[in-house]
Design a protein around this motif. Sequence first.
Motif, mmCIF file in Angstrom:
data_model
loop_
_atom_site.group_PDB
_atom_site.id
_atom_site.type_symbol
_atom_site.label_atom_id
_atom_site.label_comp_id
_atom_site.label_asym_id
_atom_site.label_seq_id
_atom_site.Cartn_x
_atom_site.Cartn_y
_atom_site.Cartn_z
ATOM 1 N N ASP A 275 0.826 -1.208 0.000
ATOM 2 C CA ASP A 275 0.000 0.000 0.000
ATOM 3 C C ASP A 275 0.859 1.256 0.000
ATOM 4 O OD1 ASP A 275 -2.314 -1.396 -0.060
ATOM 5 O OD2 ASP A 275 -2.739 -1.251 2.071
ATOM 6 N N ILE B 154 1.728 2.066 -3.411
ATOM 7 C CA ILE B 154 0.604 2.595 -4.192
ATOM 8 C C ILE B 154 0.386 4.081 -3.901
ATOM 9 C CG2 ILE B 154 -1.884 2.395 -4.621
ATOM 10 C CD1 ILE B 154 -1.722 -0.511 -3.996
ATOM 11 N N LEU B 155 0.682 4.477 -2.656
ATOM 12 C CA LEU B 155 0.418 5.864 -2.261
ATOM 13 C C LEU B 155 1.384 6.859 -2.885
ATOM 14 C CD1 LEU B 155 -0.321 5.342 1.536
ATOM 15 C CD2 LEU B 155 -1.955 6.013 -0.209
ATOM 16 N N PRO C 167 3.553 8.776 -5.923
ATOM 17 C CA PRO C 167 3.282 9.125 -7.324
ATOM 18 C C PRO C 167 4.335 8.564 -8.269
ATOM 19 C CG PRO C 167 4.229 10.993 -6.192
ATOM 20 C CD PRO C 167 4.122 9.904 -5.183
ATOM 21 N N LYS D 256 -7.162 -3.615 -5.692
ATOM 22 C CA LYS D 256 -7.863 -2.468 -5.132
ATOM 23 C C LYS D 256 -9.331 -2.759 -4.871
ATOM 24 C CE LYS D 256 -4.854 1.115 -6.817
ATOM 25 N NZ LYS D 256 -4.795 2.367 -7.552
ATOM 26 N N SER D 257 -9.888 -3.704 -5.620
ATOM 27 C CA SER D 257 -11.292 -3.965 -5.354
ATOM 28 C C SER D 257 -11.456 -4.993 -4.246
ATOM 29 C CB SER D 257 -12.020 -4.395 -6.625
ATOM 30 O OG SER D 257 -11.489 -5.593 -7.092
ATOM 31 N N LYS E 112 -18.764 0.160 -0.143
ATOM 32 C CA LYS E 112 -17.554 -0.667 -0.125
ATOM 33 C C LYS E 112 -17.506 -1.447 1.177
ATOM 34 C CE LYS E 112 -13.669 -2.157 -1.594
ATOM 35 N NZ LYS E 112 -13.591 -2.916 -2.842
ATOM 36 N N LYS F 14 -9.096 4.601 3.299
ATOM 37 C CA LYS F 14 -8.417 3.919 2.191
ATOM 38 C C LYS F 14 -9.070 4.243 0.851
ATOM 39 C CE LYS F 14 -5.878 0.138 4.171
ATOM 40 N NZ LYS F 14 -5.627 -1.301 4.196
ATOM 41 N N ALA G 262 -7.789 7.512 -0.180
ATOM 42 C CA ALA G 262 -6.374 7.467 -0.568
ATOM 43 C C ALA G 262 -6.177 6.743 -1.895
ATOM 44 C CB ALA G 262 -5.562 6.773 0.523
ATOM 45 N N GLY G 263 -7.254 6.124 -2.393
ATOM 46 C CA GLY G 263 -7.127 5.397 -3.655
ATOM 47 C C GLY G 263 -6.559 4.002 -3.484
ATOM 48 N N LEU G 264 -6.548 3.498 -2.257
ATOM 49 C CA LEU G 264 -6.055 2.133 -2.039
ATOM 50 C C LEU G 264 -7.153 1.115 -2.306
ATOM 51 C CD1 LEU G 264 -3.937 2.480 1.206
ATOM 52 C CD2 LEU G 264 -3.115 2.117 -1.104
ATOM 53 N N LEU G 265 -8.389 1.564 -2.269
ATOM 54 C CA LEU G 265 -9.499 0.660 -2.514
ATOM 55 C C LEU G 265 -10.402 1.246 -3.587
ATOM 56 C CD1 LEU G 265 -10.626 -0.363 1.080
ATOM 57 C CD2 LEU G 265 -9.475 -1.803 -0.591
ATOM 58 N N GLN G 266 -11.012 0.338 -4.316
ATOM 59 C CA GLN G 266 -11.954 0.760 -5.347
ATOM 60 C C GLN G 266 -13.369 0.577 -4.810
ATOM 61 O OE1 GLN G 266 -11.758 -1.644 -8.843
ATOM 62 N NE2 GLN G 266 -12.817 -0.137 -10.062
ATOM 63 N N LEU H 192 -8.477 6.830 -7.523
ATOM 64 C CA LEU H 192 -8.053 5.509 -7.982
ATOM 65 C C LEU H 192 -7.078 5.574 -9.146
ATOM 66 C CD1 LEU H 192 -10.794 2.833 -8.240
ATOM 67 C CD2 LEU H 192 -8.731 2.824 -6.876
ATOM 68 N N LYS I 55 -4.062 6.474 -11.203
ATOM 69 C CA LYS I 55 -2.760 6.848 -10.639
ATOM 70 C C LYS I 55 -2.396 8.245 -11.140
ATOM 71 C CE LYS I 55 1.608 4.864 -9.347
ATOM 72 N NZ LYS I 55 1.519 4.611 -7.946
ATOM 73 N N ILE J 101 -0.774 11.577 -10.931
ATOM 74 C CA ILE J 101 0.433 12.053 -10.245
ATOM 75 C C ILE J 101 0.122 13.264 -9.370
ATOM 76 C CG2 ILE J 101 2.783 12.893 -10.598
ATOM 77 C CD1 ILE J 101 2.445 10.059 -11.501
ATOM 78 N N LEU K 194 -1.748 12.235 -6.161
ATOM 79 C CA LEU K 194 -0.903 11.502 -5.214
ATOM 80 C C LEU K 194 0.094 12.438 -4.534
ATOM 81 C CD1 LEU K 194 -0.230 8.249 -7.227
ATOM 82 C CD2 LEU K 194 -1.450 8.416 -5.078
ATOM 83 N N ARG K 195 0.542 13.427 -5.274
ATOM 84 C CA ARG K 195 1.477 14.385 -4.682
ATOM 85 C C ARG K 195 0.806 15.226 -3.620
ATOM 86 N NH1 ARG K 195 4.853 16.603 -9.702
ATOM 87 N NH2 ARG K 195 6.376 14.933 -9.729
ATOM 88 N N ALA L 179 -0.915 10.297 3.241
ATOM 89 C CA ALA L 179 -1.721 9.370 4.029
ATOM 90 C C ALA L 179 -0.844 8.527 4.943
ATOM 91 C CB ALA L 179 -2.526 8.462 3.100
ATOM 92 N N PHE M 202 -1.370 5.137 7.442
ATOM 93 C CA PHE M 202 -2.281 4.110 7.937
ATOM 94 C C PHE M 202 -1.604 3.309 9.042
ATOM 95 C CE2 PHE M 202 -4.060 5.102 3.865
ATOM 96 C CZ PHE M 202 -5.410 5.135 4.155
#
Lengths: 269, 299
Positions: free
Chosen positions: A97, A100-101, A103, A265-266, B9, B40, B43-47, B61, B63, B65, B68-69, B73, B75
């Motif tokens: 994770d 993934i966070l 860029p 991710k899903s 979700k 999450k 943060a785009g870690l989960l769809q 979700l 990616k 740039i 994300l910049r 986050a 966790f």
Amino acid sequence: MKNDVIKLSATYTKMIFRSWFQYKVDAILRSLAVFMREATSIIVIYFTLTKFDSINGWNIYEMLLLFSLVYMTYGILIIFFTGLRDFGHTVRDGSFDRYILRPRGLLFQLIFANADWFAAVGHGGLGILLFVISAAKLGVVWTPLRVLYYVFAIIGGVLIQGAIFLFLATLNIYLLETNMLKEVFYWNMRKFSGYPMSIFHKAIQFVMTFIVPFAFVNYFPAQFILRKDDMAAYSEIFMYIAPFVGIVLYMLAYLFWRFSIKYYKSSGN
Amino acid sequence: MVICNSVIKFVLKNIDLHIPKGKVVGVIGASSSGKTTFLKLLAGLLQPESGEIYVNRCNPLGKNIATLRETAALFAKVPVFDEKENIRDYFNKIPIVYGLKKSDFDDRLRSVSEALDFEKYMDLKVTDLSFGMRRRAELGTIFCRDAKLYLIDEPCLGLDQNGKEAFYEIVRKCQREGSTVIIASHNMEDIKNVADRIILLNEGQVVFYGDIEELHKRFIPMDECFVQYEGRLPDLSDLEIEQYRIDNDKIQIRYNSNHVTSKEVIEHILSCTKIKSVHIKQEDLSESIKTAKAISENG
């Protein structure tokens, strides 16, 4: 951005080196230990083979050529693919994770943050040594075509194994534990590939050619120079496509990876 | 800053939210009420299974740039540092990974590391740090970036009182700079100290979204007033209170703040007698979680 990527990979590499050079003796011993460990197994095979003249028409130096290709490709492989080899751990402890966070490309981070340069020196050094010895003993004449072929064959060999790592790494997203699969499909195949493929049962030959195509890492590239009689059992074309199998295989593994990241991710794992 | 449109979700059901820029939002709820899942998703870690999420007008979700910049986050279950490298190495990588200007980053890092007081541990490896110190450094890794959105899961886990106060101070500073901060926590003290809005989750549903005062009125209206008086016993029969207890010269009064305000209670007592001291206690925020649960169980 391009420039940035180079800078970042240089920084990652620099940091790996710096943290390891804090323990210089440890670093040198690491390379040496890997070298010795692998060399021992070669020496055992060497002395075993002095009892026989050849295995299926292959003498010891021809077999060393097989081994040298395995070690050279592995040396390069663990510079780039250690992160994928150990990917199961990354997924399980949640660090994935973290990647993934950021860029940056996921594969890029996995590759450059985990390069194992010192083991690479051990494996690669052994590979080059074996290659030089066997080529000299066999009296190989190096034409430009042969040199070019081997450069591409080695790159292809790295990509084939890289694709296997990437594929097995991707499976970690679906399964919790893939070490057994890695043991069977990578390490065992790698052991087999030290010997001329023609000595094995047909089923194993099939697996090594079409499923986990280790034969394209060393057997077919070696045949390009050696042209042993047992090559008659396979299509000549395998020899010529050997450098390209890696590219195709890697592309397939990459597509599977891309697809699986979406799944990750899903599912939330 | 953050928009959720009927997001579903896992445990989360139909989340509809709009969090404006510059707010500090506390996400509270019982365990497994979906706090971490919510963060999450942002943060785009989960769809999401269905629904849409926009963070700063983008889908987190993809990616992207830029997104994300601008998102930082942290966790609780995602390790931050690599065991092989020391803390400084990690911080040195951040400006390169995120493409930040080195001088700006260094200034910011200096102020954050001073505030959280982990500067002296920079040359150690993470395995050599105590849990609290590690937490400070971990918080440092997000606040050293000038992000537009901070997502923090259980920020004060393992922090001592100084660490907590430093954390509150940094959050307030980020808010002054116009950043949005979303904090999920079990610790109500953290939330109470920094959040100006609360999201109360119960079994995956947003049962409350608004400011703390409103939350008190809706879920935990019972206030308590401790008065020490001098002189004659005040007459409380006219006040709409739940109960009271008299112990020598002290009275403890419990009342629903929707029916009668603390001001009215005190003024009433003052009209009857002299007051030596007053102490008003609101119910703890965590009571709201219990109330929400009880409401949903009783229909």
